[in-house]
Structures are given as C-alpha cells and as structure tokens.
Design an enzyme around this catalytic site. Structure first.
Site, mmCIF file in Angstrom:
data_model
loop_
_atom_site.group_PDB
_atom_site.id
_atom_site.type_symbol
_atom_site.label_atom_id
_atom_site.label_comp_id
_atom_site.label_asym_id
_atom_site.label_seq_id
_atom_site.Cartn_x
_atom_site.Cartn_y
_atom_site.Cartn_z
ATOM 1 N N LYS A 113 0.818 -1.223 0.000
ATOM 2 C CA LYS A 113 0.000 0.000 0.000
ATOM 3 C C LYS A 113 0.847 1.265 0.000
ATOM 4 C CE LYS A 113 1.012 0.758 4.370
ATOM 5 N NZ LYS A 113 1.471 1.954 5.059
ATOM 6 N N THR B 261 -3.485 5.382 4.380
ATOM 7 C CA THR B 261 -2.216 5.799 3.791
ATOM 8 C C THR B 261 -2.428 6.638 2.543
ATOM 9 O OG1 THR B 261 -1.410 3.644 4.522
ATOM 10 C CG2 THR B 261 0.076 4.932 3.223
#
Length: 340
Positions: free
Chosen positions: A191, A248
């Site tokens: 990610k 994120t």
C-alpha cells in the site's frame, strides 16, 4: 513469562516510539533500543523523541538504551520497528540471542535484493525465533495522541498472537488476530506504493472520484499480486488491506503520501525524500515491485505507471490517461480477474 519481565522495542523512529508508549501505558516496563546515543539521551532527559515524535511525552516506563545484547537478554517479547534497509545489519550480529524469542515485525517494506518481507528476513537471521507481524491503519502520531485505532497481529503461532493482544490492547488501541502472516505483511508493504500516487493526485487537485478510483483499483491490483504469491484474498478486505490502504492514501500524516504530494508540487524525488526527513518505504518498494510483477507476469498498471512517473519522466496525468484507454473488464477480481 512474568508480568515483571520487560518488553523490547527495537528502533527509535516514530512508530517504535508510539508502540513503546502504548506498552508503558498498559503498565509494562519497556526497553527501547536505538542506535543513536544522542537520541537516547534526548529521550531520557527530555522525555520526548524530538526528531521523530515531537511534542509527545515519552512515558517513564520507557527506558531508551543503545545496548542491544543486554536488551535481548532481558526480554522474551520484542517489537522490531527498524527501517527495512537496516533490519538485517542490526539483527545479524545478535542472531544467537534471538532463539526462542517472540519477535514481532512492524516494518512495512520489501528487501530489494531478495524480495523478502521483513518477517522472512527475521526468520532467516533467527530460524529458531517465534515470529509475527503487526500491520494496519496505524499512523504513529495518531496512536501517540490516543486516537481510537485498530491493528492486526498475524502469525501461525496462536500463543504469540494472544500475547501481543494482551500487552498492546488498551482503551484506545484494539488488536485483532490473523493466521495469514504473509498476506497481512505484504498488504502493509504494497500500500505504500499507492500512497505516493494518491499524494500526487491530491497535490494536482484531482477530483474525489479520481482519488476513489485510484484507491479502489490499487486494492484490486495489490490483492491480485498477493494472491498470485499465495496470500488469502480475504485478508485484503480487512484492516491490513483496505483499512491500511485508505488511511495511507488519504492522510497527509502518511509519509508516503507526503512524498507523493511533494512530487505533485514539482519537487524531484530526492527533494521530496529530503523534505520528509524520514524513510518512505514506498520509494524503496516501487522498483522491486515492478520487477517482480513483470517476472511473475502479474498485471499491475498502477505500479508500472508510478514507476514511469518516478524513474522514466512521465506525468501522473499521462499515466491516468493511459489507464483510461485500457480495455475495461470486471470490477472485482476473483470473480474474473485480469484487467484494470
């Protein structure tokens, strides 16, 4: 293991400091190891980590130290919060002290030369240790500020998972367990790459629809790749997959998002990294991930696109236009998996 035995945290960065504080808040004595004696002394005297977690009081139960062998000899449970680039060189010299220890990796990265995840490196260095990983939507500054947070501890070792849940679980921090160590850890590493792209999109003023499209296709792409390597696709519907990806890719507190945002503002990659002043693991991951995807022949257009932006002189707008011209197929992978 007695309640009085200290718990080790290895690594003096923002996340290591936040975890050390969590443990101390739960009544545990914490031996917090870091390489830099100046940093250790600053924490000892100021009760603050001025470089990585400024403004957050480090609790009295956290004891900063630079004596790694002494720390490992005193502790059975250790949280490993070292940068991916330093993990092997720090642990290898003390490998003899790691046998039988409970080692929980919190680092989200992939070793460039070997494509090994951090827990796989630990397993190689300490084959007789008991190993787990901690991953999820866990921004260090929010953990330190007691924002309600959940995480996943993943290991085939159920007793290790229970132990981590016992020591970390608290009023503002909830710990879930998983047996899919590989999937949980791979999600945490992958990610970071997409967060760079999300930061760029934000800096360039792209719409909410665009950002949502990028995050959703990123989830499809990282899941496709991980399942090809043997991970459980359901892992990516949890905290360590979609949960971590959302935070994120949408938070200015994310280091990888900050690097992407700086790139979107026109800074070079080196200038963006220098401005951050901390490791953004996504930058290290993108090259090895693109090479591995090509080797395995797994279709990862966002990874290829970001690589083109960072290292081949393309712009984000060019990459998105190329993606939009690709032939659309199915929305959700594992119903029928192939394309963007």
């Amino acid at each position: 293991m007695t309640q009085q035995q200290p718990i080790a945290v290895l690594g003096g960065g923002s996340f290591g400091t936040a975890i050390a504080n969590l443990l101390a808040q739960n009544g545990h004595r914490v031996l917090h190891w870091m390489r830099d004696p100046v940093q250790a002394e600053a924490i000892r005297t100021q009760r603050e980590n001025p470089r990585y977690l400024k403004g957050v009081k480090v609790l009295d139960g956290v004891e900063p130290t630079t004596e790694l062998p002494a720390v490992l000899s005193a502790c059975e449970l250790a949280f490993v919060a070292l940068p991916s680039s330093a993990l092997r060189q720090v642990l290898q010299p003390v490998s003899g002290l790691l046998a039988g220890k409970l080692l929980v990796s919190t680092t989200k990265g992939i070793e460039a030369q070997t494509f090994k995840l951090m827990s796989e490196i630990i397993e190689e260095v300490a084959p007789q240790a008991r190993i787990g990983v901690l991953s999820g939507p866990n921004l260090a500054k929010e953990i330190a500020a007691h924002t309600l947070t959940a995480t996943v501890v993943a290991s085939e070792d159920e007793e290790l998972c229970r132990r981590v849940q016992e020591v970390l679980h608290g009023r503002t921090f909830r710990v879930y367990a998983s047996a899919d160590r590989f999937g949980v850890e791979l999600g945490g590493a992958l990610k970071n790459v997409y967060a760079i792209m999300a930061g760029m999109a934000a800096a360039l003023g792209m719409g909410e629809n665009t950002k949502s499209m990028l995050i959703t296709r990123a989830l499809a792409e990282m899941t496709r790749f991980a399942v090809h390597l043997g991970a459980n696709p359901m892992t990516f519907l949890g905290l360590a997959g979609v949960g971590d990806l959302i935070v994120t890719c949408s938070s200015p507190k994310s280091r990888n998002y900050q690097v992407g945002f700086a790139l979107g503002e026109g800074l070079s990659l080196q200038e963006a990294v220098d401005r951050l002043g901390e490791v953004a693991e996504g930058v290290n991951t993108i090259k090895v991930l693109k090479a591995k995807a090509e080797e395995l022949q797994v279709y990862m257009p966002l990874v290829a696109g970001l690589h083109a932006i960072l290292f081949e002189g393309r712009t984000l707008d060019q990459v998105i236009q190329a993606l939009m011209r690709a032939e659309p197929k199915t929305d959700v992978d594992f119903i029928s998996a192939t394309d963007f």
